[in-house]
Scaffold this active site. Structure first.
Site, PDB file in Angstrom:
ATOM      1  N   ASN A   1      80.071  54.834   2.333  1.00  0.00           N
ATOM      2  CA  ASN A   1      79.823  54.780   3.770  1.00  0.00           C
ATOM      3  C   ASN A   1      78.389  55.150   4.119  1.00  0.00           C
ATOM      4  O   ASN A   1      78.109  55.539   5.252  1.00  0.00           O
ATOM      5  CB  ASN A   1      80.810  55.697   4.509  1.00  0.00           C
ATOM      6  CG  ASN A   1      82.219  55.175   4.453  1.00  0.00           C
ATOM      7  OD1 ASN A   1      82.433  53.969   4.355  1.00  0.00           O
ATOM      8  ND2 ASN A   1      83.196  56.062   4.508  1.00  0.00           N
TER       9      ASN A   1
ATOM     10  N   ASP B   1      84.706  61.107   6.874  1.00  0.00           N
ATOM     11  CA  ASP B   1      84.826  60.090   5.815  1.00  0.00           C
ATOM     12  C   ASP B   1      83.470  59.890   5.136  1.00  0.00           C
ATOM     13  O   ASP B   1      83.076  58.775   4.832  1.00  0.00           O
ATOM     14  CB  ASP B   1      85.334  58.769   6.409  1.00  0.00           C
ATOM     15  CG  ASP B   1      85.852  57.822   5.320  1.00  0.00           C
ATOM     16  OD1 ASP B   1      86.002  58.269   4.164  1.00  0.00           O
ATOM     17  OD2 ASP B   1      86.096  56.647   5.635  1.00  0.00           O
TER      18      ASP B   1
ATOM     19  N   LYS C   1      80.338  43.478  12.452  1.00  0.00           N
ATOM     20  CA  LYS C   1      81.647  43.951  12.043  1.00  0.00           C
ATOM     21  C   LYS C   1      82.685  43.254  12.923  1.00  0.00           C
ATOM     22  O   LYS C   1      82.715  43.453  14.137  1.00  0.00           O
ATOM     23  CB  LYS C   1      81.697  45.458  12.250  1.00  0.00           C
ATOM     24  CG  LYS C   1      82.508  46.212  11.231  1.00  0.00           C
ATOM     25  CD  LYS C   1      82.313  47.707  11.440  1.00  0.00           C
ATOM     26  CE  LYS C   1      83.172  48.494  10.484  1.00  0.00           C
ATOM     27  NZ  LYS C   1      83.024  49.936  10.708  1.00  0.00           N
TER      28      LYS C   1
ATOM     29  N   ASP D   1      79.663  54.031   9.122  1.00  0.00           N
ATOM     30  CA  ASP D   1      81.131  53.937   9.142  1.00  0.00           C
ATOM     31  C   ASP D   1      81.755  55.174   9.762  1.00  0.00           C
ATOM     32  O   ASP D   1      82.140  56.115   9.080  1.00  0.00           O
ATOM     33  CB  ASP D   1      81.700  53.708   7.742  1.00  0.00           C
ATOM     34  CG  ASP D   1      83.036  52.995   7.834  1.00  0.00           C
ATOM     35  OD1 ASP D   1      83.794  53.306   8.760  1.00  0.00           O
ATOM     36  OD2 ASP D   1      83.304  52.122   6.998  1.00  0.00           O
TER      37      ASP D   1
ATOM     38  N   GLY E   1      88.924  44.394   8.921  1.00  0.00           N
ATOM     39  CA  GLY E   1      88.455  43.037   9.158  1.00  0.00           C
ATOM     40  C   GLY E   1      87.366  42.699   8.152  1.00  0.00           C
ATOM     41  O   GLY E   1      87.540  42.896   6.952  1.00  0.00           O
TER      42      GLY E   1
ATOM     43  N   LEU F   1      79.718  39.448   4.152  1.00  0.00           N
ATOM     44  CA  LEU F   1      79.093  40.465   3.297  1.00  0.00           C
ATOM     45  C   LEU F   1      80.131  41.383   2.666  1.00  0.00           C
ATOM     46  O   LEU F   1      79.897  41.950   1.604  1.00  0.00           O
ATOM     47  CB  LEU F   1      78.106  41.311   4.114  1.00  0.00           C
ATOM     48  CG  LEU F   1      76.938  40.553   4.753  1.00  0.00           C
ATOM     49  CD1 LEU F   1      76.138  41.488   5.642  1.00  0.00           C
ATOM     50  CD2 LEU F   1      76.040  39.949   3.687  1.00  0.00           C
ATOM     51  N   GLY F   2      81.265  41.565   3.314  1.00  0.00           N
ATOM     52  CA  GLY F   2      82.304  42.463   2.806  1.00  0.00           C
ATOM     53  C   GLY F   2      83.564  42.316   3.627  1.00  0.00           C
ATOM     54  O   GLY F   2      83.567  41.760   4.732  1.00  0.00           O
ATOM     55  N   LYS F   3      84.671  42.846   3.071  1.00  0.00           N
ATOM     56  CA  LYS F   3      85.965  42.701   3.736  1.00  0.00           C
ATOM     57  C   LYS F   3      86.769  43.957   3.486  1.00  0.00           C
ATOM     58  O   LYS F   3      86.716  44.535   2.400  1.00  0.00           O
ATOM     59  CB  LYS F   3      86.698  41.472   3.198  1.00  0.00           C
ATOM     60  CG  LYS F   3      87.890  41.034   4.040  1.00  0.00           C
ATOM     61  CD  LYS F   3      88.436  39.703   3.540  1.00  0.00           C
ATOM     62  CE  LYS F   3      89.562  39.207   4.429  1.00  0.00           C
ATOM     63  NZ  LYS F   3      90.102  37.909   3.955  1.00  0.00           N
ATOM     64  N   GLY F   4      87.517  44.421   4.493  1.00  0.00           N
ATOM     65  CA  GLY F   4      88.339  45.618   4.355  1.00  0.00           C
ATOM     66  C   GLY F   4      89.567  45.529   5.231  1.00  0.00           C
ATOM     67  O   GLY F   4      89.927  44.465   5.743  1.00  0.00           O
TER      68      GLY F   4
END
Length: 871
Positions: free
Chosen positions: A632, A627, A522, A645, A502, A496-499
């Site tokens: 987020n 944050d 996650k 997050d 991970g 679904l997503g990457k950062g």
């Protein structure tokens, strides 16, 4: 010739080496009294644009206000300042510069902090039996040394001062008392926390007994009462069936924590009662009051028996035996009759009683019938099919059936006799041919076997990972133990997503009742090989474990992925699947997606309300998010926003602020002014970020401060500049977000106050106002309108007041805070004033040139092009 060519290449490719590379100034040793300012400086010559890094005790320091000054071409100076020195600031400091893969270091310097003694070990609470001896420990350090410790027990001085550390032996007490220690050096006296000696007693009864029902399994949860100052070890669960008749079931004893237990194998649609007591090392508590519950209904477990029929030309009558209560598993809704004619299934029939009369009997000839009982949970198994035929046909078939049964039985008897005779003859033949049924001595026996299970030695099975295999601290293990989910229950899907941490993957989680839940997982990077990195990832999950609020994302569990040939597994944090993704992407898609859509003002305000409620809940739990941003915040299938997050979040246990030590890549455009200046984070700095998030929502996902670089944010804000009012943003909404950006933290509204303001706005909006299609508007260069709401809470300002007025005032401000408002509103720039530690492009006071601490003329600083603020 080759030597000359080599020299020319060096000069072309490495022109910075012409001047040589060296530190012309090294940091100097400092001895500072606690609370005062410390400043270290170093200068390097030989580079055009050096990246000078400050180090402390081998760790890189991250500063939001690091400044570079050009002394001359290829000669730069930088400083590291600590505005209020504390004990943790003491240590060894130096500068480093990397040049073509080589690290060059300055000479080191030490900061020594002098002050009243600093406790390294404060006395802890003690729980003991009456009269039992115990020790108390207290330790404190300087400088200056020596440090001496004195004890106070129950308001009475416990002897004279002793050298630190000090251990006090107490022979025993019979009642609860208070104690603390004092530490003294040449600078003064520090007083430790006050501890308490508790006497261990029996625990109180458990409270808050909750029952979660899943089919025939029941999960029982309860809260421990007062534990009697001794950890609870076990709890006993008593159950009874049918409370009116009180059929007692066997007691179950479970280890705690966690304070929950799953009871399996209960009957469906049955009344039960349950109560709990818990034990500590003193003894058992009283039982809690009985709690009654009823297990849910299930589909019937048996089919109706004895299905018979009577067939006439006029009607077909069916009869069957009613199910027993324990077979029914609920309240009978109906009996379902299914019939088949000529291989085709007909429309099923429903009957309330255990018989049925259907007209037109001749049309059911050669049809087969089955019956099933149904409850609200579903229908049970079908009875064996019954073929419908007239009575005369059935009698003839019965006679033929008897004849066939006789023939078959006769054949079976003959076959059995034949087999028996064959075996006897065979045995007789063995004895006569070999003389004995036993083999002669010396003959090898042949043994054959079949393996019960085979193993592949090249692919060993991986054992289930546990928290003990991670190497994390015991407190974190204890927090996560009751949310650990076996990896075998997870099936990972697409990403679904990457950062940086991970990736987030779609997954399916198998539940206890066999159902499957869609979740988001996650997953930490696969190249993580240290326990500290894993511990940092799992701390976020530990925070989320205790969150229970509709606007804060809740933790489902934590799983561990065992890797072949690796010592440490990869942690996976399991979260609810959010159908609409993060709020920032959703806002962007509404404006720039392939199919743009309109978001009503009421919905945008609802987004803000959801975030404010979630943040108010976090602040009530003493959590600073640090944050908060639209990226987020997540949107679930009901379009409800959940704050998520918590990678940078921090729990505060004393006081109301958290001082950041060293964190890289902070979101500077969402960070409050005092956090940029001092690395201090509070709930009020989260309010600042909430104001920026409100701006993101009204700008439909646009990046804050368009046209302003990250490195320019601090200077931009210190001049009194703020985010401009977005197009289509009502004045009252802009006033609310603008009030969040006061330079004085206590003048910002609380989240509770923000909720009240937003609820009032939301109530006044029409359900779905019609709006023109959204257009992308670049806010860069757009001027603040005179009625834009600058100075929320202080009235509307005209253009003159924008230049000279002092917005963001509030009740209870100190005089120095009003001066701070003058600086932050831009008035200081108009009158040429320099204030406190704020370094801007104008440094002179009253037009005079003055010397700074490092001896440099202030005129050197007046050149804007020579000052770079590193954020």
């Amino acid at each position: 010739m080759d030597i000359y060519l080599w020299i020319i290449l060096i000069l072309v490719h490495y022109p910075e080496r012409i001047h040589g590379l060296k530190f012309t100034k090294n940091p100097a040793n400092l001895t500072v009294t606690q609370g005062n300012m410390a400043r270290l400086g170093c200068a390097i010559e030989g580079l055009s644009e050096p990246e000078i890094v400050w180090m402390k005790d081998g760790e890189k320091l991250y500063s939001t206000d690091q400044m570079y000054i050009t002394l001359e071409a290829h000669h730069w100076e930088t400083f590291h300042s600590v505005k209020s020195v504390q004990q943790q600031d003491a240590g060894k400091y130096w500068c480093e510069v990397e040049h073509h893969g080589t690290m060059i270091s300055s000479e080191p310097a030490w900061i020594t902090v002098e002050g009243v003694p600093h406790f390294t070990e404060e006395p802890k609470d003690v729980a003991t039996f009456p009269g039992a001896p115990f020790n108390l420990t207290c330790a404190a350090i300087g400088p200056p040394e020596p440090v001496e410790v004195q004890w106070w027990l129950g308001g009475v001085q416990g002897g004279d001062y002793r050298p630190s550390p000090s251990i006090l032996f107490v022979p025993g007490v019979n009642n609860s008392i208070k104690f603390y220690c004092e530490a003294k050096n040449a600078r003064g006296i520090s007083v430790s926390r006050t501890g308490t000696v508790h006497i261990k007693v029996l625990p109180d009864s458990p409270t808050n007994i909750h029952i979660n029902q899943i089919s025939d399994n029941v999960t029982l949860r309860w809260s421990q009462g007062f534990n009697g100052h001794s950890d609870l070890s076990t709890c006993t669960i008593q159950m009874s069936k049918n409370p009116g008749r009180k059929v007692k079931l066997p007691e179950q004893q479970v280890a705690v924590p966690p304070f929950q237990h799953t009871i399996r194998g209960l009957s469906s649609y049955t009344n039960y009662s349950v109560r709990v007591r818990c034990d500590n090392e003193v003894g058992s508590s009283r039982f809690s009051p009985w709690v009654d519950f009823q297990t849910p209904e299930a589909a019937p477990s048996a089919a109706p028996k004895n299905l018979t029929f009577e067939l006439t030309e006029q009607q077909l009558s069916l009869m069957w035996a009613a199910l027993q209560e324990e077979e029914l598993n609920g309240r009978l809704l109906a009996y379902k009759v299914q019939w088949n004619l000529g291989g085709d299934s007909q429309e099923p029939l429903l009957f309330k009683e255990n018989f049925a009369h259907v007209s037109g009997g001749d049309r059911f000839f050669n049809a087969t019938f089955q019956v099933s009982a149904c409850t609200v949970a579903g229908c049970g198994p079908w009875s064996p099919p019954v073929l419908i035929m007239p009575a005369s046909v059935m009698e003839a078939q019965t006679q033929r059936g008897h004849m066939w049964v006789g023939l078959i039985l006769g054949l079976l008897v003959a076959t059995m006799v034949g087999l028996l005779l064959t075996v006897l003859v065979h045995r007789r033949g063995k004895e006569t041919q070999f003389g004995s049924v036993f083999k002669p001595p010396g003959t090898e026996n042949v043994v054959s076997f079949t393996a019960a299970r085979s193993f592949n030695r090249q692919c060993p099975e991986l054992s289930e990972s546990t928290l003990d295999s991670l190497g994390i601290n015991d407190d974190l293990k204890a927090k996560l133990r009751d949310v650990l989910i076996p990896e075998r229950l997870l099936t990972l899907g697409h990403m679904l997503g990457k950062g940086e941490f991970g990736s987030v993957r779609e997954a399916f989680l198998k539940m206890e009742d066999g159902s499957v839940q869609k979740v988001a997982v996650k997953v930490l990077k696969t190249d993580i090989n240290s326990s500290s990195d894993i511990e940092q990832c799992l701390k976020e999950a530990a925070y989320m474990k205790d969150f229970h609020h509709p606007n804060v994302i809740q933790l489902i569990g934590v799983s561990l992925h065992r890797r072949p040939q690796q010592r440490l597994p990869i942690p996976m944090v399991i979260l609810p699947f959010m159908k609409h993704g993060d709020l920032h992407t959703f806002l962007l898609m509404s404006r720039l997606g392939d199919n743009p859509f309109t978001l009503s003002l009421q919905m945008l305000v609802q987004f803000m309300l959801d975030i404010a409620r979630g943040m108010e809940y976090l602040s009530s739990k003493n959590i600073i998010h640090r944050d908060l941003a639209a990226r987020n915040c997540m949107l679930n299938e009901n379009m409800t926003v959940c704050v998520a997050d918590f990678g940078l979040s921090k729990k505060i246990y004393s006081g109301d602020y958290y001082r950041q030590g060293s964190v890289s890549k902070l979101p500077v455009k969402w960070i409050a002014l005092e956090s940029l200046a001092d690395n201090v984070y509070t709930t009020q700095s989260d309010v600042w970020a909430f104001g920026v998030t409100m701006w993101e929502i009204m700008a439909r996902g646009q990046t804050p401060y368009p046209g302003v670089e990250n490195s320019e944010i601090y200077e931009y804000l210190i001049k009194g500049e703020r985010l401009k009012q977005p197009p289509d943003c009502p004045d009252d909404i802009y006033e609310i977000m603008h009030s969040c950006w006061s330079p004085v933290p206590k003048c910002r509204p609380s989240f509770q106050h923000l909720i009240a303001q937003l609820e009032g706005l939301w109530a006044g909006l029409s359900p779905a106002p019609t709006k023109e299609p959204l257009l992308y508007v670049n806010l860069e260069g757009e001027e603040l309108e005179p009625d834009s709401g600058l100075g929320a809470g202080a009235g509307t300002l005209n253009t003159e007041e924008h230049s000279w007025g002092v917005p963001w005032q509030c009740v209870g401000m100190e005089e120095d805070e009003k001066d701070w408002l003058m600086v932050s509103s831009g008035a200081a720039l108009a009158i040429g004033g320099d204030y406190r530690y704020i370094i801007g492009p104008r440094g002179a006071i009253d037009g005079e040139s003055r010397q700074s601490e490092d001896g440099l003329s202030q005129d050197v600083r007046d050149d804007e092009e020579d000052i770079i603020i590193n954020v």
